[in-house]
Enzyme design. Structure first.
Site, PDB file in Angstrom:
ATOM      1  N   CYS A 139      -7.777  -6.891   2.871  1.00 13.56           N
ATOM      2  CA  CYS A 139      -6.938  -5.723   3.140  1.00 13.56           C
ATOM      3  C   CYS A 139      -7.760  -4.459   3.287  1.00 13.56           C
ATOM      4  CB  CYS A 139      -5.912  -5.549   2.012  1.00 13.56           C
ATOM      5  SG  CYS A 139      -4.852  -6.993   1.803  1.00 13.56           S
ATOM      6  N   THR A 161       0.836  -1.208   0.000  1.00 13.62           N
ATOM      7  CA  THR A 161       0.000   0.000   0.000  1.00 13.62           C
ATOM      8  C   THR A 161       0.863   1.248   0.000  1.00 13.62           C
ATOM      9  OG1 THR A 161      -1.883  -1.092   1.073  1.00 13.62           O
ATOM     10  CG2 THR A 161      -1.730   1.301   1.297  1.00 13.62           C
TER      11      THR A 161
END
Length: 375
Positions: A321, A70
């Site tokens: 996620c 990320t």
């Protein structure tokens, strides 16, 4: 416990843990210190960088370490936006991971960019030509995942890279779901940025990789002490980086055997799914070998996930996620799968550690639960 949620995370490989322990307990110095222990830690980190670069088919100076994929994605997209000039248009797909979609949404709010989301076909694959049709003189960035995390569908990331090569547009690939599942080599793949996450291939959590092609403009993401060649400050996670290099090596070296075996396991699962009236949402011939997204009409996905969990089997409803706030249904909706089938979907994602015995146990339990839970 049978763990079949490996697209969410994987177990740390024992040999990786053993290697990491040395740099937690013995050679634990800051790699930026100039004394002998610091130099030892620095050497280990740079050797790991070189190994990772070699395995990915690139140069060590094109490899940067982050805390997760990320962060790598944020760094790539925000860098491209910083160097966009007067251009405002970004092209991506509607099935990207939320790390891409929500970062672009934030950039739209802060930089007034235009975002074009190209939908997939019914099989979950986005066509490269549809992305190309959206490109114009105002386009500065294309971001595409190599593999969709929800369905396992392989996207035309390599084809698109070849088509974009001389267009003067930043190209970012979310390559998180490739390692250990399909070949990914930067000698064959043309892109400016590629993002990876160690915990997806039996490496440690807390380590990401960002590939930045030579001569690609890059802005510092975290300022401070000037680590990572002044681009990402903060003391590097040496145990995690060393562990990541070994995990990547193990994943690449076992790819062929793992792929063959897991594809056989998928055939066992598909046979059972069809026997109980289920539907396979994953395009088998154009997907990674570890993943199947299935629907059992009449049983909501979260109910089946919880029932399997009670039986000691862990599967996913979609992407894990997103802090449980999103069922990943947006991917199946983009594929124009009907609402009932979407609501019934679960994701089975295996790893090289899974065995045939575990898969046979899973399909037997699935048969039992399907008979008991259908309404």
């Amino acid at each position: 416990m049978i763990y079949l949620d490996n697209n969410a995370t994987t177990r740390l490989a024992p040999e990786v843990l053993e290697t990491m322990t040395r740099y937690y307990m013995q050679d634990y110095a800051n790699p930026n210190s100039i004394h002998s222990m610091g130099l030892t830690a620095s050497m280990a980190m740079e050797e790991a960088r070189e190994k990772i670069a070699n395995l990915l088919g690139t140069n060590p100076r094109e490899i940067f370490f982050t805390s997760c994929a990320t962060e790598s994605i944020n760094w790539a997209l925000r860098t491209a936006t910083s160097f966009r000039g007067n251009r405002k248009k970004v092209i991506t797909s509607s099935i990207e991971h939320k790390a891409v979609l929500n970062t672009l949404k934030d950039l739209k709010n802060t930089h007034n960019i235009e975002i074009i989301q190209v939908p997939p076909e019914r099989n979950g694959i986005v066509l490269a030509e549809k992305i190309l049709k959206e490109i114009d003189d105002n386009t500065y960035l294309v971001s595409l995942m190599a593999v969709n995390n929800v369905t396992g569908a392989i996207q035309p990331f390599e084809e698109l890279g070849n088509l974009l090569a001389k267009k003067g547009i930043f190209y970012h690939i979310d390559a998180v779901q490739t390692i250990g599942k399909i070949p990914f080599n930067l000698k064959k793949v043309t892109c400016d940025f590629a993002s990876f996450s160690a915990h997806k291939f039996h490496g440690p959590k807390g380590v990401g990789i960002l590939y930045v092609r030579k001569n690609t403009k890059l802005r510092p993401f975290i300022t401070g002490g000037g680590q990572e060649r002044g681009m990402r400050s903060g003391t590097q996670n040496v145990p995690g980086i060393v562990g990541t290099a070994l995990a990547l090596e193990l994943a690449v070296n076992s790819l062929e055997e793992t792929s063959t075996r897991l594809n056989q396991y998928r055939k066992i699962i598909i046979k059972t799914v069809k026997e109980i009236g289920g539907v396979v949402n994953t395009p088998f011939e154009h997907s990674i070998p570890n993943t199947l997204n299935i629907s059992i009409p009449g049983i909501r996905g979260e109910i089946l996930v919880n029932a399997l969990s009670d039986e000691g089997i862990c599967v996913g409803t979609s992407s894990a996620c997103s802090s449980r706030s999103d069922g990943g249904q947006y991917v199946l909706e983009a594929m124009k799968i009907n609402p009932e089938q979407t609501a019934s979907a679960i994701r089975i994602s295996m790893s090289r550690e899974n065995t045939e015995k575990e898969i046979l146990t899973f399909v037997n339990v699935l048969k039992k639960l399907a008979a008991a839970l259908k309404f």
